[in-house]
Design an enzyme around this catalytic site. Sequence first.
Site, PDB file in Angstrom:
ATOM      1  N   ASN A 167      34.176  19.377  34.730  1.00 35.11           N
ATOM      2  CA  ASN A 167      32.818  19.245  35.284  1.00 35.11           C
ATOM      3  C   ASN A 167      31.890  18.721  34.180  1.00 35.11           C
ATOM      4  OD1 ASN A 167      30.178  19.723  36.115  1.00 35.11           O
ATOM      5  ND2 ASN A 167      30.587  21.732  36.972  1.00 35.11           N
ATOM      6  N   CYS A 172      23.210  19.344  37.307  1.00 34.83           N
ATOM      7  CA  CYS A 172      24.291  18.557  37.919  1.00 34.83           C
ATOM      8  C   CYS A 172      23.781  17.590  38.991  1.00 34.83           C
ATOM      9  CB  CYS A 172      25.356  19.468  38.496  1.00 34.83           C
ATOM     10  SG  CYS A 172      25.996  20.625  37.290  1.00 34.83           S
ATOM     11  N   HIS A 231      29.475  15.547  43.347  1.00 36.97           N
ATOM     12  CA  HIS A 231      29.498  16.153  42.017  1.00 36.97           C
ATOM     13  C   HIS A 231      30.844  16.852  41.818  1.00 36.97           C
ATOM     14  CE1 HIS A 231      28.775  18.401  38.519  1.00 36.97           C
ATOM     15  NE2 HIS A 231      28.676  19.553  39.128  1.00 36.97           N
TER      16      HIS A 231
HETATM   17  N1  ACO Z   1      41.809  32.514  32.381  1.00 36.51           N
HETATM   18  C1  ACO Z   1      42.457  33.610  32.833  1.00 36.51           C
HETATM   19  N2  ACO Z   1      41.823  34.605  33.466  1.00 36.51           N
HETATM   20  C2  ACO Z   1      40.503  34.487  33.652  1.00 36.51           C
HETATM   21  C3  ACO Z   1      39.778  33.361  33.195  1.00 36.51           C
HETATM   22  C4  ACO Z   1      40.478  32.355  32.535  1.00 36.51           C
HETATM   23  N3  ACO Z   1      39.898  31.239  32.076  1.00 36.51           N
HETATM   24  N4  ACO Z   1      38.474  33.530  33.526  1.00 36.51           N
HETATM   25  C5  ACO Z   1      38.379  34.698  34.168  1.00 36.51           C
HETATM   26  N5  ACO Z   1      39.602  35.293  34.241  1.00 36.51           N
HETATM   27  C6  ACO Z   1      39.952  36.557  34.874  1.00 36.51           C
HETATM   28  C7  ACO Z   1      38.767  37.496  34.952  1.00 36.51           C
HETATM   29  O1  ACO Z   1      38.621  38.227  33.759  1.00 36.51           O
HETATM   30  C8  ACO Z   1      39.147  38.365  36.113  1.00 36.51           C
HETATM   31  O2  ACO Z   1      40.086  39.330  35.693  1.00 36.51           O
HETATM   32  P1  ACO Z   1      40.027  40.839  36.251  1.00 36.51           P
HETATM   33  O3  ACO Z   1      40.264  40.705  37.745  1.00 36.51           O
HETATM   34  O4  ACO Z   1      41.116  41.498  35.503  1.00 36.51           O
HETATM   35  O5  ACO Z   1      38.655  41.316  35.924  1.00 36.51           O
HETATM   36  C9  ACO Z   1      39.874  37.409  37.055  1.00 36.51           C
HETATM   37  O6  ACO Z   1      40.310  36.316  36.227  1.00 36.51           O
HETATM   38  C10 ACO Z   1      39.017  36.909  38.194  1.00 36.51           C
HETATM   39  O7  ACO Z   1      37.762  36.496  37.659  1.00 36.51           O
HETATM   40  P2  ACO Z   1      36.620  35.982  38.572  1.00 36.51           P
HETATM   41  O8  ACO Z   1      35.438  35.611  37.729  1.00 36.51           O
HETATM   42  O9  ACO Z   1      36.407  36.952  39.677  1.00 36.51           O
HETATM   43  O10 ACO Z   1      37.290  34.663  39.096  1.00 36.51           O
HETATM   44  P3  ACO Z   1      37.010  33.841  40.418  1.00 36.51           P
HETATM   45  O11 ACO Z   1      38.186  33.936  41.302  1.00 36.51           O
HETATM   46  O12 ACO Z   1      35.642  34.092  40.985  1.00 36.51           O
HETATM   47  O13 ACO Z   1      37.003  32.357  39.835  1.00 36.51           O
HETATM   48  C11 ACO Z   1      35.534  30.588  39.099  1.00 36.51           C
HETATM   49  C12 ACO Z   1      36.061  32.000  38.826  1.00 36.51           C
HETATM   50  C13 ACO Z   1      36.689  29.607  38.938  1.00 36.51           C
HETATM   51  C14 ACO Z   1      34.468  30.260  38.066  1.00 36.51           C
HETATM   52  C15 ACO Z   1      34.980  30.546  40.553  1.00 36.51           C
HETATM   53  O14 ACO Z   1      34.042  31.564  40.747  1.00 36.51           O
HETATM   54  C16 ACO Z   1      34.375  29.228  40.865  1.00 36.51           C
HETATM   55  O15 ACO Z   1      35.046  28.247  41.068  1.00 36.51           O
HETATM   56  N6  ACO Z   1      33.030  29.164  40.924  1.00 36.51           N
HETATM   57  C17 ACO Z   1      32.296  27.955  41.048  1.00 36.51           C
HETATM   58  C18 ACO Z   1      31.621  27.760  39.772  1.00 36.51           C
HETATM   59  C19 ACO Z   1      31.499  26.324  39.364  1.00 36.51           C
HETATM   60  O16 ACO Z   1      32.249  25.454  39.713  1.00 36.51           O
HETATM   61  N7  ACO Z   1      30.525  26.118  38.552  1.00 36.51           N
HETATM   62  C20 ACO Z   1      30.317  24.847  38.010  1.00 36.51           C
HETATM   63  C21 ACO Z   1      29.009  24.810  37.373  1.00 36.51           C
HETATM   64  S1  ACO Z   1      27.756  24.659  38.500  1.00 36.51           S
HETATM   65  C22 ACO Z   1      27.889  23.219  39.183  1.00 36.51           C
HETATM   66  O17 ACO Z   1      28.384  22.283  38.646  1.00 36.51           O
HETATM   67  C23 ACO Z   1      27.361  23.180  40.506  1.00 36.51           C
END
Ligand code: ACO
Length: 322
Positions: free
Chosen positions: A279, A111, A249
């Site tokens: 993204n 990225c 980004h």
């Molecule tokens: N739809 C519905 N539910 C979902 C989904 C989905 N798409 N994905 C996960 N869940 C559920 C999970 O199974 C979990 O359920 P559970 O509590 O019953 O186990 C719950 O939602 C929470 O899951 P988490 O993975 O803990 O979700 P979190 O609140 O951490 O959010 C996310 C996930 C959005 C990916 C967050 O961690 C984030 O924004 N991270 C940044 C990552 C990013 O932006 N990466 C980009 C690539 S790298 C870059 O460009 C720099």
Amino acid sequence: MNMHILGTGSALPSTVVTNDDLTKYMETSDEWIRERTGIGSRHLSTGETVASLAIEACNKALENAGKKAEDVELILVATCSPEMMLPCCACQVQAGIGASKAVAFDVNAACAGFLFSLNTAYSYLKSGMYKNALVVGAEVLSKIMDWEDRTTCILFGDGAGAVYVEAAEDEEDTYSFVQHSDGVKGMVLKCGTRDLNNPLYKGEEQSKFVWMDGREIFKFAVGQIPVCINEAMDKAGLTKDNIDLFILHQANKRIISSIAKRMELPEDRFPTNVERVGNMSSAAIPVLLDECNRNGQLKKGMRLVLSGFGAGLTFGASIFSW
Ligand code: ACO
């Protein structure tokens, strides 16, 4: 020597996929995706390639700059999702636009790839080796997503953006940058390629899809990027009050909002398009820059910060005048 961006261009696949569309393929909802990421839709390839999108973005950037492909001296394509290992995408772009004089190669810094490529172009221009360059970020990430991993695949989109840059003999050099890599923490976001399998050795099979520790990435981006942008502003002798726009980004809206908050800056200084395109890794910054350019948001003399961060880990910030 100073470097000016004289033209921008972008290209997105024709198919738009909304969060509601994704519910046909996996257990998710518009509400869950929007609330956590700010993403509402993304463009996904139905045949468009990294090379075809990059070629379209370059042709538009050249047209925007009023320049001809045959005069381009350097082409850098940032991508982590090329169709082919050989030849590199930049050489396919060279052939596709007819830039027969150019030297062309790819850069993979995920990225942060576009930003690192822009800094590389600047360094070449500053050395006097080349006078102009096309710098591209292009991705078809949908082919390296695990479509059974709903936490990751909902975040990403496909697309390409390009800028045409030229060296200028201005009195003041307004371009400056800082960039960093942290390989020790790199395995929080990864994607394998081919396994070693030759007549002498069969290696362990590795996943060919993107895997990410979302929470670690979130902490990394929100912790490091304000520090990195401050470092770049210090280096340039500027403060946040001297900067008109921060083009970051587009990983997700929550990351951008948290960075703005930590920097004590209003969010309207951070343009976003992640709501519409998701993204797009290395394509995110140049596509947003092109949108800002074409919708009249960029005025001559404005000071911009570009900041990229991603797998590697890689991160950096560049500052220049429009
Ligand atoms: N739809 C519905 N539910 C979902 C989904 C989905 N798409 N994905 C996960 N869940 C559920 C999970 O199974 C979990 O359920 P559970 O509590 O019953 O186990 C719950 O939602 C929470 O899951 P988490 O993975 O803990 O979700 P979190 O609140 O951490 O959010 C996310 C996930 C959005 C990916 C967050 O961690 C984030 O924004 N991270 C940044 C990552 C990013 O932006 N990466 C980009 C690539 S790298 C870059 O460009 C720099």
